[in-house]
Design a protein around this motif. Structure first.
Motif, mmCIF file in Angstrom:
data_model
loop_
_atom_site.group_PDB
_atom_site.id
_atom_site.type_symbol
_atom_site.label_atom_id
_atom_site.label_comp_id
_atom_site.label_asym_id
_atom_site.label_seq_id
_atom_site.Cartn_x
_atom_site.Cartn_y
_atom_site.Cartn_z
ATOM 1 N N VAL A 85 0.699 -1.048 -0.026
ATOM 2 C CA VAL A 85 -0.176 0.021 0.038
ATOM 3 C C VAL A 85 0.833 1.133 0.014
ATOM 4 O O VAL A 85 1.994 1.293 0.630
ATOM 5 C CB VAL A 85 -0.917 0.030 1.285
ATOM 6 N N CYS A 86 0.521 2.422 -0.623
ATOM 7 C CA CYS A 86 1.232 3.646 -0.893
ATOM 8 C C CYS A 86 1.609 4.154 0.751
ATOM 9 O O CYS A 86 0.583 4.208 1.426
ATOM 10 C CB CYS A 86 0.542 4.478 -1.624
ATOM 11 N N GLU A 87 2.852 4.786 0.819
ATOM 12 C CA GLU A 87 2.880 4.942 2.073
ATOM 13 C C GLU A 87 2.360 6.333 2.534
ATOM 14 O O GLU A 87 2.063 6.504 3.692
ATOM 15 C CB GLU A 87 4.557 5.665 2.057
ATOM 16 N N LYS A 88 1.971 7.226 1.494
ATOM 17 C CA LYS A 88 1.229 8.277 1.924
ATOM 18 C C LYS A 88 -0.209 7.820 2.338
ATOM 19 O O LYS A 88 -1.014 8.449 3.122
ATOM 20 C CB LYS A 88 1.067 9.341 0.705
ATOM 21 N N ASP A 89 -0.833 6.901 1.726
ATOM 22 C CA ASP A 89 -2.148 6.254 2.280
ATOM 23 C C ASP A 89 -1.981 5.815 3.602
ATOM 24 O O ASP A 89 -2.992 5.825 4.336
ATOM 25 C CB ASP A 89 -2.514 5.051 1.177
ATOM 26 N N TRP A 90 -1.001 5.251 3.881
ATOM 27 C CA TRP A 90 -0.554 4.570 5.152
ATOM 28 C C TRP A 90 -0.779 5.689 6.068
ATOM 29 O O TRP A 90 -1.223 5.580 7.150
ATOM 30 C CB TRP A 90 0.683 3.861 5.222
ATOM 31 N N THR A 91 0.003 6.823 5.973
ATOM 32 C CA THR A 91 0.198 7.937 6.654
ATOM 33 C C THR A 91 -1.208 8.501 7.168
ATOM 34 O O THR A 91 -1.785 8.737 8.094
ATOM 35 C CB THR A 91 1.004 8.880 6.437
ATOM 36 N N LEU A 92 -2.041 8.607 6.225
ATOM 37 C CA LEU A 92 -3.474 9.209 6.165
ATOM 38 C C LEU A 92 -4.514 8.192 7.054
ATOM 39 O O LEU A 92 -5.167 8.830 7.588
ATOM 40 C CB LEU A 92 -3.866 9.502 4.747
ATOM 41 N N GLY A 93 -4.247 6.952 6.536
ATOM 42 C CA GLY A 93 -5.072 6.088 7.464
ATOM 43 C C GLY A 93 -4.454 6.096 8.913
ATOM 44 O O GLY A 93 -5.359 5.859 9.642
ATOM 45 N N LEU A 94 -3.377 6.362 9.328
ATOM 46 C CA LEU A 94 -2.935 6.178 10.763
ATOM 47 C C LEU A 94 -3.576 7.453 11.252
ATOM 48 O O LEU A 94 -3.928 7.392 12.627
ATOM 49 C CB LEU A 94 -1.664 6.183 10.720
ATOM 50 N N HIS A 95 -3.408 8.634 10.496
ATOM 51 C CA HIS A 95 -3.983 9.694 11.194
ATOM 52 C C HIS A 95 -5.690 9.519 11.519
ATOM 53 O O HIS A 95 -6.316 9.987 12.393
ATOM 54 C CB HIS A 95 -4.183 10.848 10.110
ATOM 55 N N GLN A 96 -6.398 8.841 10.430
ATOM 56 C CA GLN A 96 -7.776 8.646 10.668
ATOM 57 C C GLN A 96 -8.238 7.699 11.528
ATOM 58 O O GLN A 96 -9.087 7.888 12.451
ATOM 59 C CB GLN A 96 -8.518 8.360 9.326
#
Length: 247
Positions: A139-150
């Protein structure tokens, strides 16, 4: 009743521990340095807080302060800071490359499931877990960061709901607090996601650090329950107004 209180207290802290551990794992993957696993040692504070709460408070918290949420912030915020600072260096492959990786990963996962069905053993379960983790890594790292925020904000709301009530706060007040927290969390997520998504902001480290400082400061309202104090004052004013009308 006491058993349910202890269960809620332990389950909530277990969720906090698992989510913070996922954050540390993502930092170690992005930085590609094993030394960042030392961030997981911050969870020792959560274990200490859990032991003290179970011993002295029987699993219950305080009225306007939650030590568990405060320690959870200490555990997860450093990981999110590192991921946001490294956001510009995180790689997202092309769509075709991602589709080919996902296809091969799904085929490997299906083959592993078929082999695990044929051989019911501990080794097959371990192989299935490894393939599942590899799929998550694509999974894209930027998506991982946004998912962790959410999920971080979601964990704060769920944790505040599951944690046993301390002091004299009622369930009605807690419900109103949760509604306030949902609105506040949505505003915080919108603020960070929209501002940090701008290229002009990303190219200015001072702005990034400033936004992250504001974001971190805004997180303190969740363990301190500042909104709950305002809600308590507002309810007192309503009671006084009702008494004035009756007089």
């Amino acid at each position: 009743m006491e058993g349910l209180v202890l269960l809620n207290a332990l389950v909530t802290r277990l969720l906090f521990f698992l989510h913070s551990l996922i954050g540390v794992w993502r930092v170690a993957v992005v930085k590609k340095e094993p030394r960042y696993w030392y961030l997981a040692l911050l969870n020792l504070l959560l274990f200490l807080e859990t032991a003290l709460t179970l011993k002295f408070k029987r699993g219950r918290g305080y009225k306007w302060f939650s030590p568990a949420i405060f320690v959870y912030l200490i555990n997860i915020v450093p990981s999110l800071w590192i991921l946001e600072v490294q956001h510009g260096n995180q790689y997202c492959g092309s769509q075709s490359e991602g589709m080919s990786q996902n296809t091969s990963s799904k085929e490997d996962f299906n083959q592993t499931l078929m082999s695990s069905e044929q051989a019911h053993g501990g080794d097959s379960l371990i192989e299935t877990a490894k393939v599942f983790v590899n799929n998550l890594s694509t999974v894209c790292e930027k998506d991982w960061t946004l998912g962790l925020h959410q999920t971080f904000l979601l964990m704060l709301i769920i944790g505040r709901w599951l944690l046993p009530i301390g002091g004299t706060i009622t369930r009605d007040q807690l419900s109103e607090l949760l509604l306030l927290f949902v609105g506040t969390a949505a505003d915080i997520l919108e603020f960070t996601s929209e501002t940090l998504a701008e290229n002009t902001v990303r190219n200015n480290p001072s702005l990034v650090y400033g936004i992250l400082c504001i974001w971190t400061w805004s997180m303190l309202q969740f363990p301190l329950d500042l909104a709950g104090k305002c809600l308590d004052v507002f309810s007192m004013k309503q009671k006084i107004t009702t008494l004035d009308h009756r007089l």
